[in-house]
Scaffold this motif. Structure first.
Motif, mmCIF file in Angstrom:
data_model
loop_
_atom_site.group_PDB
_atom_site.id
_atom_site.type_symbol
_atom_site.label_atom_id
_atom_site.label_comp_id
_atom_site.label_asym_id
_atom_site.label_seq_id
_atom_site.Cartn_x
_atom_site.Cartn_y
_atom_site.Cartn_z
ATOM 1 N N UNK A 45 85.941 53.643 36.527
ATOM 2 C CA UNK A 45 86.840 54.734 36.907
ATOM 3 C C UNK A 45 86.731 55.061 38.387
ATOM 4 N N UNK A 46 85.486 55.090 38.898
ATOM 5 C CA UNK A 46 85.355 55.703 40.225
ATOM 6 C C UNK A 46 84.820 54.808 41.336
ATOM 7 N N UNK A 47 84.320 53.630 41.026
ATOM 8 C CA UNK A 47 83.725 52.829 42.102
ATOM 9 C C UNK A 47 84.801 52.256 43.030
ATOM 10 N N UNK A 48 84.591 52.508 44.331
ATOM 11 C CA UNK A 48 85.520 51.956 45.328
ATOM 12 C C UNK A 48 84.775 50.867 46.090
ATOM 13 N N UNK A 49 85.018 49.642 45.719
ATOM 14 C CA UNK A 49 84.295 48.527 46.351
ATOM 15 C C UNK A 49 84.775 48.294 47.773
ATOM 16 N N UNK A 50 83.881 47.678 48.574
ATOM 17 C CA UNK A 50 84.273 47.277 49.931
ATOM 18 C C UNK A 50 84.251 45.754 50.008
ATOM 19 N N UNK A 51 85.105 45.179 50.827
ATOM 20 C CA UNK A 51 85.087 43.717 50.938
ATOM 21 C C UNK A 51 83.720 43.202 51.400
ATOM 22 N N UNK A 52 82.956 44.047 52.089
ATOM 23 C CA UNK A 52 81.639 43.615 52.584
ATOM 24 C C UNK A 52 80.539 43.714 51.518
ATOM 25 N N UNK A 53 80.865 44.264 50.354
ATOM 26 C CA UNK A 53 79.864 44.301 49.283
ATOM 27 C C UNK A 53 79.521 42.877 48.859
ATOM 28 N N UNK A 54 78.295 42.710 48.407
ATOM 29 C CA UNK A 54 77.897 41.432 47.810
ATOM 30 C C UNK A 54 77.350 41.753 46.426
ATOM 31 N N UNK A 55 78.012 41.216 45.416
ATOM 32 C CA UNK A 55 77.612 41.503 44.047
ATOM 33 C C UNK A 55 76.614 40.442 43.578
ATOM 34 N N UNK A 56 75.465 40.921 43.101
ATOM 35 C CA UNK A 56 74.456 40.021 42.528
ATOM 36 C C UNK A 56 74.619 40.130 41.024
ATOM 37 N N UNK A 57 75.145 39.083 40.412
ATOM 38 C CA UNK A 57 75.512 39.196 39.012
ATOM 39 C C UNK A 57 74.769 38.189 38.137
ATOM 40 N N UNK A 58 74.522 38.593 36.910
ATOM 41 C CA UNK A 58 73.788 37.705 36.002
ATOM 42 C C UNK A 58 73.805 38.277 34.601
ATOM 43 N N UNK A 59 73.503 37.410 33.650
ATOM 44 C CA UNK A 59 73.164 37.865 32.308
ATOM 45 C C UNK A 59 71.681 38.231 32.358
#
Ligand code: A3P
Length: 288
Positions: A45-59
């Motif tokens: 609902x509320x997160x406003x991502x920035x293009x400079x974010x780096x997402x560390x994703x995993x199971x």
């Protein structure tokens, strides 16, 4: 709540290390515990991502801890070295906030001039906030031999292994597949790291990781041994022997509090061979 929201109470999947019964929620095709389910909805609902974010994703249990440790050391290396880094006193999971749990901290990082780009998540690709997908920010995704993931999970949650094979649909493949599919559309924006490869040649993967997230090692740094120092700092041997990781507790105030040491079990490839048995086939002459 929205979309195909539904829930189910898992029968007595209480483990000695966790407090209370766990209620699982299914959301957009994937199961989660209540707090993370609610955190997911809030983030969407509320997160406003920035293009400079780096997402560390995993199971979970694919070695997120190591990836977070390395990414944190890479990004903060200008400010801290091996003797001053926060990693010496703080669990890596607390160094990089989890989108679906620590939204406030993620937003604080944004507000503080956005100097810290790292955001972690266990969310499947299809559950990510729309702003994050639209931002086209970079994503690093780690994966691991499924059999070791099951064993790691089993040991971590003790008898909750049933979550993998019985009460809850098996989600590991769907998680990987979602990110892989996205990577076919978002060329060059999603880096896949395989745990086993990273263990075999950490230098290569640490350099790839640094370059991908925009923190390339300079020739001077390479000559000065900065890459090797980061690998040594983040190594299982070093991290698992730090006092904070031996005796601390992750989220002690919450229902699901976890001893930090449980994030550092053995870090051994092929450990599944010590757990998977062919008992059912004993006497048949058929050995898997
Ligand atoms: P094992 O359970 O096989 O030992 P996650 O971080 O996603 O929860 O995954 C946990 C796995 O990562 C555990 O595997 C743990 O031992 C391993 N691990 C944690 N820190 C590590 C590090 N610094 N280097 C290598 N492996 C690490």
């Amino acid at each position: 709540m929205e979309d195909d929201d539904s829930f189910k109470t898992c029968p007595q999947h209480t483990i000695s290390r966790l407090k209370g019964n766990m209620t699982m929620y299914k959301y957009l095709g994937f199961w989660n515990i209540k707090s993370l389910h609610e955190g997911t909805i809030l983030a969407r609902k509320s997160f406003k991502a920035k293009p400079s974010d780096v997402l560390i994703s995993s199971c979970p249990k694919t070695d997120t801890t190591w990836l977070k440790t390395l990414a944190f050391a890479i990004v903060t290396r200008d400010k801290f070295d091996g003797s001053t880094t926060q990693l010496l006193t703080t669990l890596p999971h607390e160094c990089i906030p989890l989108l679906e749990h620590d939204l406030e901290k993620v937003e604080d990082n944004h507000n503080n001039a956005g100097l810290f780009p790292l955001v972690a998540t266990h969310l499947p690709y299809t559950s990510l906030p729309e702003s994050l997908v639209a931002s086209d920010c970079k994503i690093v995704y780690i994966y691991r031999d499924v059999k070791d993931v099951i064993v790691s999970h089993y040991c971590f949650l003790h008898e909750v292994v049933k979550l993998f094979v019985d009460d809850v649909p098996f989600e590991y493949w769907d998680h990987i597949w979602g990110y892989w599919k996205a990577s076919q559309e978002r060329l060059g924006r999603i880096l896949f790291l395989k745990y086993e490869d990273m263990k075999e040649d950490p230098t290569n993967d640490v350099k790839r990781l640094a370059e991908f997230i925009g923190y390339l090692f300079s020739i001077e740094e390479e000559k000065a041994g900065v890459v090797e120092n980061i690998i040594k700092l983040c190594s299982f041997e070093n991290m698992s022997n730090l006092e904070v990781n031996k005796s601390g507790t992750h989220r002690p105030e919450e229902d699901v509090s976890i001893e930090n040491r449980l994030y550092f079990k053995k870090a051994k490839d092929g450990d599944w061979e010590n757990y998977f048995t062919d008992e059912k086939l004993s006497g048949t002459g058929l050995v898997l």
